[in-house]
Design an enzyme around this catalytic site. Structure first.
Site, short mmCIF file in Angstrom:
data_model
loop_
_atom_site.label_atom_id
_atom_site.label_comp_id
_atom_site.label_asym_id
_atom_site.label_seq_id
_atom_site.Cartn_x
_atom_site.Cartn_y
_atom_site.Cartn_z
CE1 TYR A 238 14.76 -21.93 -11.87
CE2 TYR A 238 12.68 -23.07 -12.19
CZ TYR A 238 13.41 -22.05 -11.61
OH TYR A 238 12.80 -21.18 -10.75
CE LYS B 98 10.50 -20.22 -8.58
NZ LYS B 98 10.30 -19.26 -7.47
#
Ligand code: NAD
Ligand code: 0WE
Length: 261
Positions: free
Chosen positions: A157, A164
């Site tokens: 990720y 995020k």
């Protein structure tokens, strides 16, 4: 009566019928909201018009969130068409593909970092800034979508996790600043869902299966699960909630010592 009766909502992030934004739009429509949609580019226009039609909306506008002029144009149109706005849904995330495979320190680049943070985090603040004049003083709500990679290190990720984390901090700063103007700001941290943004992610199937065996509810989540929580968080029923990240992940994030039972 639906919990969003009389509310006007802008939905950013529909790309297909599997999009989380699509699940949110359907839930908000069911609860009585009037909807407007944006599409990222001409390729997605007809798909977005289809859901707009299904939810009784004829208001669809182009919006690439990297373009300040397009952001301004969206709120100009909403001002002319509606005069005011109650809800903004931001369901947008992007990093260049080479950033979300392999080890973080091997693949991260200055340009990949910049793009991930611009499209996935700054864009929410930009929509908040441009949308605020239309939302002021009417129990408005803004909502964005995050992922557990914001707060845990996850395979592949990578820079999306940093973006995020920035987005989640943005939720708190926006909530702090917009609260006095009658606007709540929240995030949903969703479990993995097979959308276009998940297509082609290697081992995505294995991630879903891992969640299905590990999460307390022993299942993965759906766009309907996320849509229902989104409708609640943007409704007056959630009038006391702001600056929060709500996990809609079948409980996956609360588990420690996974796999022994
Ligand atoms: P999706 O591909 O259906 O939606 C992503 C959207 O981002 C698309 O509509 C795309 O057009 C839009 N987008 C990308 N770059 C853009 C740009 N420059 N301007 C305007 N729009 C742009 O995938 P999704 O899974 O529904 O993703 C929605 C949100 O949910 C994202 O923020 C994603 O990070 C988040 N999320 C997804 C999952 C998952 O497993 N699918 C889990 C948690 C959080
Ligand atoms: O936020 C996301 C997806 C974000 C995403 C997806 C893509 C695919 C296409 C961002 N940028 C791009 N760029 C592309 O070119 N998720 C939460 C889903 C997701 O993505 C992962 C995951 C999960 C879960 C990537 C690696 C590992 C796990």
């Amino acid at each position: 009566m639906g919990m969003l009766e009389g509310k006007k909502a802008l939905i950013v992030g529909v790309a297909s019928p599997r999009s989380i934004a699509w699940g949110i739009a359907e839930a908000m429509h069911r609860e009585g909201a009037e909807l407007a949609f944006t599409y990222q580019n001409e390729k997605l226009k007809s798909r977005v018009e289809k859901i707009a039609e299904q939810t009784g909306s004829s208001l669809t506008m182009p919006l690439d969130v990297a373009d300040d002029d397009q952001i301004d144009a969206v709120f100009d149109t909403l001002k002319n068409e509606w005069g005011a706005l109650d809800i903004i849904v931001h369901a947008v995330g992007f990093a260049p593909r080479d950033q979300i495979e392999g080890e973080f320190a091997d693949v991260v680049s200055r340009e990949g970092f910049r793009i991930a943070h611009d499209i996935s985090s700054y864009s929410f603040a930009a929509l908040a800034r441009a949308g605020r004049p239309l939302m002021e003083g009417r129990n408005g709500a803004m909502l964005t979508l995050s992922y557990l990679g914001a707060v845990r290190a996850m395979p592949s990720y990578n820079v999306m996790g940093l973006a995020k984390a920035s987005l989640e901090a943005g939720v708190r700063y926006l909530a702090h600043g917009l609260g006095p103007h009658g606007i709540r700001v929240n995030g949903i941290s969703a479990g993995p869902i097979k959308t276009l943004a998940a297509a082609g992610i290697s081992k995505f199937r294995a991630m879903l299966e891992h969640v299905e065996t590990t999460a307390p509810l022993r299942r993965s989540v759906t766009i309907e699960d996320v849509g229902n929580t989104a409708a609640f968080l943007c409704s007056d029923l959630a009038g006391g909630i702001t600056g929060e990240i709500t996990y809609v992940d079948a409980g996956y994030n609360i588990v420690g010592m996974a796999g022994l039972d």
